[in-house]
Scaffold this active site. Structure first.
Site, PDB file in Angstrom:
ATOM      1  N   GLY A 130      -8.903   4.400   6.690  1.00 43.97           N
ATOM      2  CA  GLY A 130      -8.437   5.773   6.900  1.00 43.97           C
ATOM      3  C   GLY A 130      -6.932   5.853   7.098  1.00 43.97           C
ATOM      4  N   ASP A 176      -7.639  -5.833   3.593  1.00 45.95           N
ATOM      5  CA  ASP A 176      -6.876  -4.587   3.749  1.00 45.95           C
ATOM      6  C   ASP A 176      -6.962  -4.107   5.189  1.00 45.95           C
ATOM      7  OD1 ASP A 176      -5.644  -2.134   3.397  1.00 45.95           O
ATOM      8  OD2 ASP A 176      -7.184  -1.309   2.074  1.00 45.95           O
ATOM      9  N   ASP A 228      -4.246   4.220  -2.071  1.00 42.43           N
ATOM     10  CA  ASP A 228      -5.382   4.624  -1.237  1.00 42.43           C
ATOM     11  C   ASP A 228      -5.704   6.104  -1.384  1.00 42.43           C
ATOM     12  OD1 ASP A 228      -6.089   2.294   0.583  1.00 42.43           O
ATOM     13  OD2 ASP A 228      -3.912   2.391   0.799  1.00 42.43           O
ATOM     14  N   GLY A 245      -1.229   1.297   9.576  1.00 43.29           N
ATOM     15  CA  GLY A 245      -0.606   1.038  10.865  1.00 43.29           C
ATOM     16  C   GLY A 245      -1.572   0.650  11.965  1.00 43.29           C
ATOM     17  N   SER A 293       2.103  -0.942   6.339  1.00 45.28           N
ATOM     18  CA  SER A 293       3.243  -0.822   7.244  1.00 45.28           C
ATOM     19  C   SER A 293       4.071  -2.100   7.318  1.00 45.28           C
ATOM     20  CB  SER A 293       2.774  -0.373   8.631  1.00 45.28           C
ATOM     21  OG  SER A 293       1.625  -1.044   8.997  1.00 45.28           O
ATOM     22  N   SER A 313       0.843  -1.190   0.000  1.00 44.79           N
ATOM     23  CA  SER A 313       0.000   0.000   0.000  1.00 44.79           C
ATOM     24  C   SER A 313       0.884   1.247   0.000  1.00 44.79           C
ATOM     25  CB  SER A 313      -0.906  -0.005   1.236  1.00 44.79           C
ATOM     26  OG  SER A 313      -1.565   1.231   1.345  1.00 44.79           O
ATOM     27  N   HIS A 354      -1.188  -1.100  -4.346  1.00 48.61           N
ATOM     28  CA  HIS A 354      -2.452  -0.616  -3.791  1.00 48.61           C
ATOM     29  C   HIS A 354      -2.304   0.876  -3.539  1.00 48.61           C
ATOM     30  CE1 HIS A 354      -6.148  -1.366  -1.387  1.00 48.61           C
ATOM     31  NE2 HIS A 354      -5.696  -0.437  -0.577  1.00 48.61           N
ATOM     32  N   GLY A 368      -3.882  -3.969   8.624  1.00 45.01           N
ATOM     33  CA  GLY A 368      -3.234  -4.738   9.683  1.00 45.01           C
ATOM     34  C   GLY A 368      -2.713  -6.092   9.247  1.00 45.01           C
ATOM     35  N   HIS A 375      -7.861   2.134  -4.279  1.00 43.44           N
ATOM     36  CA  HIS A 375      -8.895   1.975  -3.253  1.00 43.44           C
ATOM     37  C   HIS A 375      -9.473   3.351  -2.968  1.00 43.44           C
ATOM     38  CE1 HIS A 375      -9.687   0.738   1.240  1.00 43.44           C
ATOM     39  NE2 HIS A 375     -10.810   0.966   0.578  1.00 43.44           N
TER      40      HIS A 375
HETATM   41  C1  DX5 Z   1      -6.146   2.500   5.120  1.00 46.41           C
HETATM   42  C2  DX5 Z   1      -5.871   1.847   3.803  1.00 46.41           C
HETATM   43  C3  DX5 Z   1      -4.938   0.725   3.842  1.00 46.41           C
HETATM   44  C4  DX5 Z   1      -3.651   0.980   4.577  1.00 46.41           C
HETATM   45  C5  DX5 Z   1      -3.140  -0.331   5.037  1.00 46.41           C
HETATM   46  O1  DX5 Z   1      -7.461   2.502   5.440  1.00 46.41           O
HETATM   47  O2  DX5 Z   1      -7.038   1.419   3.124  1.00 46.41           O
HETATM   48  O3  DX5 Z   1      -4.676   0.245   2.529  1.00 46.41           O
HETATM   49  O4  DX5 Z   1      -2.654   1.638   3.828  1.00 46.41           O
HETATM   50  O5  DX5 Z   1      -2.055  -0.139   5.883  1.00 46.41           O
HETATM   51  P1  DX5 Z   1      -1.620  -1.253   6.942  1.00 46.41           P
HETATM   52  O6  DX5 Z   1      -1.274  -2.479   6.159  1.00 46.41           O
HETATM   53  O7  DX5 Z   1      -0.483  -0.625   7.651  1.00 46.41           O
HETATM   54  O8  DX5 Z   1      -2.803  -1.507   7.834  1.00 46.41           O
HETATM   55 ZN    ZN Z   2      -6.597   0.466   1.164  1.00 48.91          ZN
END
Ligand code: DX5
Ligand code: ZN
Length: 224
Positions: free
Chosen positions: A155, A183, A43, A158, A206, A16, A41, A185, A77
């Site tokens: 949103g 998507d 966002d 992390g 992350s 991402s 990805h 964590g 996304h």
């Molecule tokens: C946040 C995004 C995600 C985010 C994922 O809502 O949609 O794609 O970047 O980041 P991690 O993998 O750190 O949760």
């Molecule tokens: Zn996303």
């Protein structure tokens, strides 16, 4: 070409971009392409559907040529309240696919049709509060080629994976015959369980960009 042709045997891990080090964005994208990553990805948050304004077409345009030249895919996304409003600009900025939220789209089939008219593949996302059967029904109505199960409140990167997402992944995977993307964590500690639950596309922010060596982290997550 669309999702069916993009997903490799064994599934995909999508770094991402939102979690990248923007001072070194081009370099990090190149490293990941070199590590075998093919789908990124991207966002976009509008500060309305989700609290933060994240990244948008200007950033997309800065990385799309290199990713496209390497045969890569840009999966966007859209965490926005009015997805239809942004489709044309995402298409002209280099997106291959847009995934919009069932909670935001009044008429998912119409938004999907609009996206396809701009040459975009279509995914349908749903939040932790939304029932999987509602998402599956909307995905079918929209002819979506991918369903995105959020495992956090969208949103921010992390956040911690919500364990209840595993049952929701399994439920939606049972209801649709398109790939399920997850998507929020996602990392090395839960990737196996997420795949076992039925997901084939794992988004990792992350877990990739927060690692000392993003390319190595990508390879570990992708199992390559
Ligand atoms: C946040 C995004 C995600 C985010 C994922 O809502 O949609 O794609 O970047 O980041 P991690 O993998 O750190 O949760
Ligand atoms: Zn996303």
């Amino acid at each position: 070409m669309t999702w069916g042709a993009w997903i490799r045997e064994g599934g995909e891990v999508e770094p991402s971009i939102y979690a990248a080090d923007f001072r070194r964005l081009g370099e990090q994208v190149d490293e990941l392409l070199g590590a075998g990553c093919r789908i990124f990805h991207f966002d976009c948050g509008d500060g309305h559907f989700v609290p933060p304004v994240t990244i948008g077409p200007v950033v997309l345009r800065s990385i799309a040529p290199a990713i496209r030249a390497a045969g890569g895919i840009l999966d966007c996304h859209l965490m926005v309240s009015d997805p239809a409003h942004h489709l044309e600009e995402f298409a002209s900025s280099g997106a291959h696919s847009v995934t919009f939220h069932v909670e935001a789209a009044g008429d998912p089939a119409a938004v999907a049709e609009h996206a396809r008219s701009h040459g975009l593949a279509v995914g349908l996302a749903f939040n932790p509060e939304t029932q999987p059967d509602r998402a599956a029904e909307a995905a079918r109505a929209a002819g979506a080629e991918l369903v995105l199960c959020m495992s956090i409140h969208p949103g921010y990167s992390g956040q911690v994976f919500m364990p209840a997402a595993l049952d929701r992944i399994a439920e939606v995977a049972h209801l649709v015959d398109v790939p399920v993307q997850v998507d929020g964590g996602v990392g090395e500690s839960n990737a196996h369980a997420i795949r076992e639950a039925g997901a084939t596309i794992l988004v990792a922010g992350s877990a990739v960009f927060g690692a000392p060596e993003p390319a190595a982290a990508y390879r570990r997550l992708a199992g390559s």
